[in-house]
Design a protein around this motif. Structure first.
Motif, mmCIF file in Angstrom:
data_model
loop_
_atom_site.group_PDB
_atom_site.id
_atom_site.type_symbol
_atom_site.label_atom_id
_atom_site.label_comp_id
_atom_site.label_asym_id
_atom_site.label_seq_id
_atom_site.Cartn_x
_atom_site.Cartn_y
_atom_site.Cartn_z
ATOM 1 N N THR A 5 14.331 10.190 4.138
ATOM 2 C CA THR A 5 13.732 9.878 5.406
ATOM 3 C C THR A 5 12.320 9.206 5.280
ATOM 4 O O THR A 5 11.777 8.722 5.638
ATOM 5 C CB THR A 5 13.700 10.893 6.591
ATOM 6 N N THR A 8 11.815 6.181 3.403
ATOM 7 C CA THR A 8 12.123 4.873 4.240
ATOM 8 C C THR A 8 10.908 4.912 5.295
ATOM 9 O O THR A 8 10.417 3.708 5.567
ATOM 10 C CB THR A 8 13.431 5.037 5.186
ATOM 11 N N PHE A 9 10.231 6.070 5.665
ATOM 12 C CA PHE A 9 8.978 5.921 6.433
ATOM 13 C C PHE A 9 7.862 5.412 5.602
ATOM 14 O O PHE A 9 7.457 4.864 6.114
ATOM 15 C CB PHE A 9 8.714 7.519 6.582
ATOM 16 N N THR A 10 7.931 5.990 4.460
ATOM 17 C CA THR A 10 6.709 5.380 3.612
ATOM 18 C C THR A 10 6.795 3.809 3.477
ATOM 19 O O THR A 10 5.848 3.127 3.447
ATOM 20 C CB THR A 10 6.680 6.205 2.239
ATOM 21 N N GLY A 12 8.103 1.636 5.357
ATOM 22 C CA GLY A 12 7.750 1.308 6.536
ATOM 23 C C GLY A 12 6.439 1.289 6.805
ATOM 24 O O GLY A 12 5.715 0.199 7.462
ATOM 25 N N ALA A 13 5.534 2.569 6.597
ATOM 26 C CA ALA A 13 4.108 2.593 6.733
ATOM 27 C C ALA A 13 3.637 1.684 5.857
ATOM 28 O O ALA A 13 2.362 1.303 6.365
ATOM 29 C CB ALA A 13 3.983 4.098 6.628
ATOM 30 N N ALA A 14 3.762 1.393 4.750
ATOM 31 C CA ALA A 14 3.233 0.451 3.905
ATOM 32 C C ALA A 14 3.325 -0.849 4.024
ATOM 33 O O ALA A 14 2.667 -1.948 3.558
ATOM 34 C CB ALA A 14 3.789 0.812 2.166
ATOM 35 N N GLY A 15 4.297 -1.339 4.869
ATOM 36 C CA GLY A 15 4.268 -2.629 5.317
ATOM 37 C C GLY A 15 5.278 -3.653 4.425
ATOM 38 O O GLY A 15 4.801 -4.656 4.468
#
Length: 74
Positions: A5, A8-10, A12-15
């Motif tokens: 998780t 996947t969050f990282t 998304g946060a990195a774009g």
């Protein structure tokens, strides 16, 4: 599960984007779904159709989403 998780969050946060990244995130989501089936639902020790139902339930939509991503990429 928590580390997947966080990955996947990282992402998304990195774009990050693109087909490879999208398919990788999809693969991680499918892996997490299988882990939920195995451990949370207790299907790891089960034989027969119940284990395959969950696997097919994950693989069929996952494959269709992956094909849609691939076909949508110019």
């Amino acid at each position: 599960m928590l580390s997947l998780t966080l990955v996947t969050f990282t992402i998304g946060a990195a774009g990050l984007g693109g087909l490879t990244v999208s398919l990788s995130v999809l693969g991680l989501a499918l892996l997490k779904g299988q882990l939920v089936g195995d451990y949370f639902m207790g299907l790891k020790a089960v034989r027969g159709p119940w284990r395959w139902v969950v696997a097919l339930w994950l693989l069929l939509p996952g494959a269709l989403i992956g094909i849609a991503f691939t076909l949508a990429t110019p």
